[in-house]
Write a protein that holds these residues in place. Sequence first.
Motif, PDB file in Angstrom:
ATOM      1  N   PRO A 306     103.321  13.249  80.235  1.00 59.65           N
ATOM      2  CA  PRO A 306     103.876  12.184  79.399  1.00 59.65           C
ATOM      3  C   PRO A 306     103.515  12.422  77.926  1.00 59.65           C
ATOM      4  O   PRO A 306     102.388  12.790  77.604  1.00 59.65           O
ATOM      5  N   VAL A 307     104.492  12.204  77.031  1.00 61.26           N
ATOM      6  CA  VAL A 307     104.231  12.358  75.599  1.00 61.26           C
ATOM      7  C   VAL A 307     103.091  11.435  75.182  1.00 61.26           C
ATOM      8  O   VAL A 307     102.234  11.803  74.371  1.00 61.26           O
ATOM      9  N   GLU A 308     103.054  10.247  75.779  1.00 57.34           N
ATOM     10  CA  GLU A 308     102.018   9.288  75.420  1.00 57.34           C
ATOM     11  C   GLU A 308     100.628   9.811  75.756  1.00 57.34           C
ATOM     12  O   GLU A 308      99.659   9.519  75.052  1.00 57.34           O
ATOM     13  N   LEU A 309     100.510  10.615  76.831  1.00 56.68           N
ATOM     14  CA  LEU A 309      99.202  11.186  77.177  1.00 56.68           C
ATOM     15  C   LEU A 309      98.740  12.133  76.077  1.00 56.68           C
ATOM     16  O   LEU A 309      97.564  12.092  75.674  1.00 56.68           O
ATOM     17  N   ILE A 310      99.623  12.991  75.578  1.00 59.89           N
ATOM     18  CA  ILE A 310      99.239  13.916  74.503  1.00 59.89           C
ATOM     19  C   ILE A 310      98.867  13.131  73.249  1.00 59.89           C
ATOM     20  O   ILE A 310      97.887  13.450  72.561  1.00 59.89           O
ATOM     21  N   ARG A 311      99.630  12.080  72.943  1.00 60.63           N
ATOM     22  CA  ARG A 311      99.288  11.262  71.779  1.00 60.63           C
ATOM     23  C   ARG A 311      97.902  10.643  71.937  1.00 60.63           C
ATOM     24  O   ARG A 311      97.102  10.617  70.994  1.00 60.63           O
ATOM     25  N   ARG A 312      97.623  10.156  73.129  1.00 57.02           N
ATOM     26  CA  ARG A 312      96.312   9.527  73.361  1.00 57.02           C
ATOM     27  C   ARG A 312      95.185  10.560  73.289  1.00 57.02           C
ATOM     28  O   ARG A 312      94.104  10.257  72.781  1.00 57.02           O
ATOM     29  N   ILE A 313      95.427  11.770  73.820  1.00 53.66           N
ATOM     30  CA  ILE A 313      94.407  12.824  73.728  1.00 53.66           C
ATOM     31  C   ILE A 313      94.078  13.095  72.263  1.00 53.66           C
ATOM     32  O   ILE A 313      92.911  13.216  71.876  1.00 53.66           O
ATOM     33  N   ARG A 314      95.119  13.153  71.440  1.00 58.43           N
ATOM     34  CA  ARG A 314      94.916  13.423  70.014  1.00 58.43           C
ATOM     35  C   ARG A 314      94.305  12.238  69.277  1.00 58.43           C
ATOM     36  O   ARG A 314      93.466  12.406  68.388  1.00 58.43           O
ATOM     37  N   THR A 335     103.525  31.855  78.031  1.00 64.87           N
ATOM     38  CA  THR A 335     103.935  31.099  76.840  1.00 64.87           C
ATOM     39  C   THR A 335     102.877  30.055  76.524  1.00 64.87           C
ATOM     40  O   THR A 335     102.092  29.656  77.389  1.00 64.87           O
ATOM     41  N   SER A 336     102.876  29.589  75.274  1.00 62.15           N
ATOM     42  CA  SER A 336     101.988  28.470  74.916  1.00 62.15           C
ATOM     43  C   SER A 336     102.518  27.794  73.665  1.00 62.15           C
ATOM     44  O   SER A 336     103.262  28.388  72.881  1.00 62.15           O
ATOM     45  N   THR A 337     102.131  26.537  73.522  1.00 60.35           N
ATOM     46  CA  THR A 337     102.401  25.841  72.274  1.00 60.35           C
ATOM     47  C   THR A 337     101.366  26.277  71.237  1.00 60.35           C
ATOM     48  O   THR A 337     100.426  27.007  71.541  1.00 60.35           O
ATOM     49  N   SER A 338     101.531  25.795  70.017  1.00 58.35           N
ATOM     50  CA  SER A 338     100.598  26.083  68.931  1.00 58.35           C
ATOM     51  C   SER A 338      99.802  24.830  68.595  1.00 58.35           C
ATOM     52  O   SER A 338     100.281  23.716  68.794  1.00 58.35           O
ATOM     53  N   PRO A 339      98.592  25.002  68.073  1.00 61.00           N
ATOM     54  CA  PRO A 339      97.776  23.825  67.732  1.00 61.00           C
ATOM     55  C   PRO A 339      98.450  22.879  66.748  1.00 61.00           C
ATOM     56  O   PRO A 339      98.155  21.684  66.739  1.00 61.00           O
ATOM     57  N   ASP A 340      99.375  23.401  65.913  1.00 60.72           N
ATOM     58  CA  ASP A 340     100.013  22.530  64.931  1.00 60.72           C
ATOM     59  C   ASP A 340     101.324  21.925  65.433  1.00 60.72           C
ATOM     60  O   ASP A 340     102.034  21.255  64.672  1.00 60.72           O
ATOM     61  N   ASP A 341     101.675  22.134  66.721  1.00 64.93           N
ATOM     62  CA  ASP A 341     102.863  21.493  67.275  1.00 64.93           C
ATOM     63  C   ASP A 341     102.641  19.989  67.411  1.00 64.93           C
ATOM     64  O   ASP A 341     101.515  19.525  67.609  1.00 64.93           O
ATOM     65  N   ASP A 342     103.727  19.223  67.350  1.00 67.85           N
ATOM     66  CA  ASP A 342     103.613  17.773  67.477  1.00 67.85           C
ATOM     67  C   ASP A 342     103.449  17.388  68.944  1.00 67.85           C
ATOM     68  O   ASP A 342     103.696  18.199  69.844  1.00 67.85           O
ATOM     69  N   PRO A 343     103.016  16.133  69.218  1.00 67.90           N
ATOM     70  CA  PRO A 343     102.756  15.718  70.608  1.00 67.90           C
ATOM     71  C   PRO A 343     103.964  15.880  71.523  1.00 67.90           C
ATOM     72  O   PRO A 343     103.806  16.247  72.689  1.00 67.90           O
ATOM     73  N   GLU A 344     105.165  15.619  71.022  1.00 65.58           N
ATOM     74  CA  GLU A 344     106.343  15.731  71.883  1.00 65.58           C
ATOM     75  C   GLU A 344     106.562  17.178  72.311  1.00 65.58           C
ATOM     76  O   GLU A 344     106.881  17.452  73.471  1.00 65.58           O
ATOM     77  N   THR A 345     106.372  18.125  71.392  1.00 68.09           N
ATOM     78  CA  THR A 345     106.525  19.546  71.735  1.00 68.09           C
ATOM     79  C   THR A 345     105.489  19.963  72.771  1.00 68.09           C
ATOM     80  O   THR A 345     105.802  20.656  73.749  1.00 68.09           O
ATOM     81  N   ILE A 346     104.239  19.527  72.586  1.00 72.19           N
ATOM     82  CA  ILE A 346     103.168  19.899  73.527  1.00 72.19           C
ATOM     83  C   ILE A 346     103.402  19.282  74.892  1.00 72.19           C
ATOM     84  O   ILE A 346     103.133  19.903  75.930  1.00 72.19           O
ATOM     85  N   ALA A 347     103.936  18.051  74.914  1.00 73.75           N
ATOM     86  CA  ALA A 347     104.123  17.339  76.181  1.00 73.75           C
ATOM     87  C   ALA A 347     105.364  17.798  76.933  1.00 73.75           C
ATOM     88  O   ALA A 347     105.356  17.852  78.167  1.00 73.75           O
ATOM     89  N   THR A 348     106.440  18.109  76.216  1.00 75.89           N
ATOM     90  CA  THR A 348     107.716  18.357  76.877  1.00 75.89           C
ATOM     91  C   THR A 348     108.099  19.828  76.955  1.00 75.89           C
ATOM     92  O   THR A 348     109.081  20.170  77.610  1.00 75.89           O
ATOM     93  N   THR A 349     107.343  20.700  76.298  1.00 77.67           N
ATOM     94  CA  THR A 349     107.631  22.133  76.374  1.00 77.67           C
ATOM     95  C   THR A 349     106.344  22.897  76.672  1.00 77.67           C
ATOM     96  O   THR A 349     105.248  22.326  76.623  1.00 77.67           O
TER      97      THR A 349
END
Length: 529
Positions: A306-314, A335-349
């Motif tokens: 959930p995007v909300e989980l990534i937001r809460r982690i941050r 593959t991996s996301t980058s530390p500077d990606d936004d919560p939606e990118t980290i959660a959904t990709t």
Amino acid sequence: MNESREPSWPNIAAMTASAGERFADRTAIVDGDDRVSYAELYAEARRFGAALVAAGVEPGDRVGIWAFNGRAWIVSLLGLYQAGATLVPVNTRFKGREAADILRRARAKVLVTVTGFLGNDYVAMLAGSGVPLPDLRTIVVADGEPSEPAVPWDAFMAGATPEGLAEVDRRRAALGPDDPSDVLFTSGTTGTPKGVLMTHRRTMGVGTDWVAMTGLTAGDRYVLVNPFFHMFGFKGGILACVAAGATMLPQPVLDVDRVLGQVAEERVTVLPGPPALYHAILEHGDRRRYDLSSLRVAVTGAADIPVELIRRIRDELPFSVVVAGYGLTEAGTATSTSPDDDPETIATTVGRARPGFEVRITDADGADAAQGEVGEIVLRGPTTMAGYLDDPAATEAVLSADGWLRTGDLGRFDEHGCLRIAGRSKDMFIVGGFNAYPAEIEAMLLEHPDVRQAAVIGVPDARLGQVGMAFVVPRSPALDAAGLIAWCRDRMANYKVPRLVELIDELPLTESGKVRKNALEARAADRRG
């Protein structure tokens, strides 16, 4: 495709020796009251290797480990490489027959195991399996009371001799990057598990890339929650720490109170795990009484975060680096996301290709799918497997001559070039001619404010062939199945809407935090009667 860097060592044994010198006085392991420096860890690994030599293990022979995360697992792993042996880890959830089948097929000569983990005596389970193990010569009990024919850990280690230690040093020098390093058997939820054969170069590459992905350093303290029999715990855990000189804090089982206590007491900086781990921490009633300010790196991965989980982690936890990734036993982290990606990118990709990797999406004919279309994820990279153990037909079915691996996973690239996972090809079900992807439906269900977790499977339907069934863990007692289905009809194409919803207390999970879809399929079959 970014260029990958070759590991700096010819083999894992040499990497361990290097760590013993470069990080000699740094703490390598904190396991209960045990604190082991890197110099001590290397010395123990050499002794274990020499004990294997005394037990008749030759270069290339296979050594099994069937035990919980702990000091002995780490020493056994690094020690078997000193003897030039190959690792075969065994899932701690396996019953005797399942474990025996793995050991038989791998022709393991030595097994390191335990007799007192969560009420399980693995030696007795193996003996009662009814599966003959003609190649298994020695069983070493690292924890618990051994019984015949097993030998206790200390007695086994006492077999190391000066001659054995000298032989270990010769074998370490002779071991090459293309020699076999490990055979990890896939979960087998869709049939007989396959043994994924890797080499030292490939396996080290997973660990060293994990260091680059997270910025892991010798000053980091890493809680190892992911089980060591899994690629994440073994390669992204132990080997990444050895490559970087980080401190390992192995966890035998996931106990959130214990983890939080260790974070506070040991000033832990790195805490990877499945989404369920972070959710449990965020929902922990006494979380704020623990000092978690040292936490720096969070790494997770799933198709349904959930995007909300990534937001809460941050927002609620002190992590400065939050990364999601996509990996598999046959290829490591692709593959991996980058530390500077936004919560939606980290959660959904799951981000973009790791250095050295190429990733494609292909249609049913093997051609590249159109931009944005769902298809099979096909990839090629420096840590792709050598093949399946003793199974050339299965290898040929998924691995091309020029190194492209058919993953069996479904995904698509979004408009930013990030990979979005749609699920396993085996999980896809067809509703009246339309392809339905569980991960997509699960992600939509998680947008409901009263849904905590969700898992979707396809079940038979007389009219449509198959329809979706959702197993949902409610966040609120106000949630009811009929209301959730109605909510879905307002937000999803009709063929995606689950026709059946069952509210449950918790989803069945593997030890690596993935939903056991086969258990849900069995539950659905029982419900149909």
